[in-house]
Motif scaffolding. Structure first.
Motif, PDB file in Angstrom:
ATOM      1  N   GLU A  50      -3.206   3.892 -10.300  1.00  0.00           N
ATOM      2  CA  GLU A  50      -2.549   3.768  -8.998  1.00  0.00           C
ATOM      3  C   GLU A  50      -1.029   3.894  -9.060  1.00  0.00           C
ATOM      4  O   GLU A  50      -0.375   3.949  -8.027  1.00  0.00           O
ATOM      5  CB  GLU A  50      -2.913   2.424  -8.354  1.00  0.00           C
ATOM      6  CG  GLU A  50      -4.371   2.316  -7.973  1.00  0.00           C
ATOM      7  CD  GLU A  50      -5.252   1.887  -9.130  1.00  0.00           C
ATOM      8  OE1 GLU A  50      -4.712   1.469 -10.186  1.00  0.00           O
ATOM      9  OE2 GLU A  50      -6.473   1.992  -9.004  1.00  0.00           O
ATOM     10  N   THR A  51      -0.450   3.927 -10.265  1.00  0.00           N
ATOM     11  CA  THR A  51       1.009   4.035 -10.363  1.00  0.00           C
ATOM     12  C   THR A  51       1.487   5.484 -10.300  1.00  0.00           C
ATOM     13  O   THR A  51       2.683   5.717 -10.139  1.00  0.00           O
ATOM     14  CB  THR A  51       1.517   3.396 -11.668  1.00  0.00           C
ATOM     15  OG1 THR A  51       0.960   4.095 -12.790  1.00  0.00           O
ATOM     16  CG2 THR A  51       1.133   1.923 -11.735  1.00  0.00           C
ATOM     17  N   LEU A  52       0.583   6.432 -10.415  1.00  0.00           N
ATOM     18  CA  LEU A  52       0.981   7.838 -10.322  1.00  0.00           C
ATOM     19  C   LEU A  52       1.394   8.166  -8.892  1.00  0.00           C
ATOM     20  O   LEU A  52       0.804   7.668  -7.936  1.00  0.00           O
ATOM     21  CB  LEU A  52      -0.171   8.750 -10.740  1.00  0.00           C
ATOM     22  CG  LEU A  52      -0.561   8.732 -12.210  1.00  0.00           C
ATOM     23  CD1 LEU A  52      -1.836   9.538 -12.429  1.00  0.00           C
ATOM     24  CD2 LEU A  52       0.561   9.283 -13.059  1.00  0.00           C
ATOM     25  N   PRO A  53       2.397   9.009  -8.725  1.00  0.00           N
ATOM     26  CA  PRO A  53       2.803   9.389  -7.370  1.00  0.00           C
ATOM     27  C   PRO A  53       1.740  10.274  -6.716  1.00  0.00           C
ATOM     28  O   PRO A  53       1.061  11.053  -7.379  1.00  0.00           O
ATOM     29  CB  PRO A  53       4.097  10.165  -7.586  1.00  0.00           C
ATOM     30  CG  PRO A  53       4.026  10.653  -8.993  1.00  0.00           C
ATOM     31  CD  PRO A  53       3.227   9.635  -9.751  1.00  0.00           C
ATOM     32  N   LEU A  54       1.598  10.121  -5.412  1.00  0.00           N
ATOM     33  CA  LEU A  54       0.656  10.969  -4.672  1.00  0.00           C
ATOM     34  C   LEU A  54       1.247  12.366  -4.524  1.00  0.00           C
ATOM     35  O   LEU A  54       2.404  12.526  -4.166  1.00  0.00           O
ATOM     36  CB  LEU A  54       0.375  10.377  -3.293  1.00  0.00           C
ATOM     37  CG  LEU A  54      -0.293   9.003  -3.274  1.00  0.00           C
ATOM     38  CD1 LEU A  54      -0.501   8.541  -1.843  1.00  0.00           C
ATOM     39  CD2 LEU A  54      -1.605   9.030  -4.023  1.00  0.00           C
ATOM     40  N   ASN A  55       0.465  13.353  -4.854  1.00  0.00           N
ATOM     41  CA  ASN A  55       0.873  14.746  -4.748  1.00  0.00           C
ATOM     42  C   ASN A  55      -0.396  15.572  -4.526  1.00  0.00           C
ATOM     43  O   ASN A  55      -0.887  16.211  -5.450  1.00  0.00           O
ATOM     44  CB  ASN A  55       1.616  15.181  -6.016  1.00  0.00           C
ATOM     45  CG  ASN A  55       2.205  16.562  -5.876  1.00  0.00           C
ATOM     46  OD1 ASN A  55       2.325  17.090  -4.778  1.00  0.00           O
ATOM     47  ND2 ASN A  55       2.557  17.171  -6.988  1.00  0.00           N
ATOM     48  N   PRO A  56      -0.947  15.525  -3.308  1.00  0.00           N
ATOM     49  CA  PRO A  56      -2.244  16.156  -3.040  1.00  0.00           C
ATOM     50  C   PRO A  56      -2.285  17.627  -3.431  1.00  0.00           C
ATOM     51  O   PRO A  56      -1.312  18.360  -3.259  1.00  0.00           O
ATOM     52  CB  PRO A  56      -2.403  15.991  -1.528  1.00  0.00           C
ATOM     53  CG  PRO A  56      -1.521  14.854  -1.170  1.00  0.00           C
ATOM     54  CD  PRO A  56      -0.372  14.918  -2.113  1.00  0.00           C
ATOM     55  N   ILE A  57      -3.448  18.030  -3.956  1.00  0.00           N
ATOM     56  CA  ILE A  57      -3.613  19.415  -4.409  1.00  0.00           C
ATOM     57  C   ILE A  57      -4.519  20.222  -3.489  1.00  0.00           C
ATOM     58  O   ILE A  57      -4.835  21.364  -3.788  1.00  0.00           O
ATOM     59  CB  ILE A  57      -4.140  19.462  -5.858  1.00  0.00           C
ATOM     60  CG1 ILE A  57      -5.484  18.733  -5.977  1.00  0.00           C
ATOM     61  CG2 ILE A  57      -3.122  18.860  -6.812  1.00  0.00           C
ATOM     62  CD1 ILE A  57      -6.128  18.872  -7.347  1.00  0.00           C
ATOM     63  N   SER A  58      -4.955  19.609  -2.376  1.00  0.00           N
ATOM     64  CA  SER A  58      -5.832  20.311  -1.430  1.00  0.00           C
ATOM     65  C   SER A  58      -5.728  19.619  -0.071  1.00  0.00           C
ATOM     66  O   SER A  58      -5.158  18.541   0.045  1.00  0.00           O
ATOM     67  CB  SER A  58      -7.278  20.280  -1.924  1.00  0.00           C
ATOM     68  OG  SER A  58      -7.761  18.946  -1.944  1.00  0.00           O
ATOM     69  N   ILE A  59      -6.306  20.254   0.941  1.00  0.00           N
ATOM     70  CA  ILE A  59      -6.358  19.629   2.260  1.00  0.00           C
ATOM     71  C   ILE A  59      -7.158  18.335   2.178  1.00  0.00           C
ATOM     72  O   ILE A  59      -6.788  17.318   2.762  1.00  0.00           O
ATOM     73  CB  ILE A  59      -6.982  20.595   3.305  1.00  0.00           C
ATOM     74  CG1 ILE A  59      -6.101  21.835   3.472  1.00  0.00           C
ATOM     75  CG2 ILE A  59      -7.211  19.890   4.629  1.00  0.00           C
ATOM     76  CD1 ILE A  59      -4.733  21.546   4.045  1.00  0.00           C
ATOM     77  N   TYR A  60      -8.255  18.367   1.457  1.00  0.00           N
ATOM     78  CA  TYR A  60      -9.049  17.150   1.257  1.00  0.00           C
ATOM     79  C   TYR A  60      -8.189  16.059   0.613  1.00  0.00           C
ATOM     80  O   TYR A  60      -8.197  14.914   1.051  1.00  0.00           O
ATOM     81  CB  TYR A  60     -10.262  17.460   0.387  1.00  0.00           C
ATOM     82  CG  TYR A  60     -11.041  16.241  -0.031  1.00  0.00           C
ATOM     83  CD1 TYR A  60     -11.803  15.537   0.888  1.00  0.00           C
ATOM     84  CD2 TYR A  60     -11.006  15.791  -1.347  1.00  0.00           C
ATOM     85  CE1 TYR A  60     -12.520  14.425   0.515  1.00  0.00           C
ATOM     86  CE2 TYR A  60     -11.720  14.674  -1.733  1.00  0.00           C
ATOM     87  CZ  TYR A  60     -12.474  13.989  -0.804  1.00  0.00           C
ATOM     88  OH  TYR A  60     -13.174  12.882  -1.174  1.00  0.00           O
TER      89      TYR A  60
END
Length: 69
Positions: A50-60
């Motif tokens: 959970e400490t990793l930054p959010l960086n979505p790789i898809s619309i989902y």
């Protein structure tokens, strides 16, 4: 749009809990995330936490990240 369904559904669940339950009576809600909310990891970064930054790789991944926040 289909990508909005997850976000709208999650906010609907949380809003109904807020309106109809107290802190003491609120049911448990478990939110399972997905690797799609994080960027692609290198071989050295095999485990996601959970400490990793959010960086979505898809619309989902984007809609899951919105719901996770």
């Amino acid at each position: 749009m289909n990508s909005d369904i997850l976000y709208i559904g999650m906010t609907g669940i949380l809003e109904n809990c807020r309106l109809h339950f107290t802190k003491e009576t609120c049911p448990w809600i478990f939110i399972a995330s997905t690797s799609h909310v994080y960027s692609l990891l290198s071989l050295e970064e095999q485990f996601i936490n959970e400490t990793l930054p959010l960086n979505p790789i898809s619309i989902y991944g984007l809609t899951k990240a919105q719901a996770d926040e």
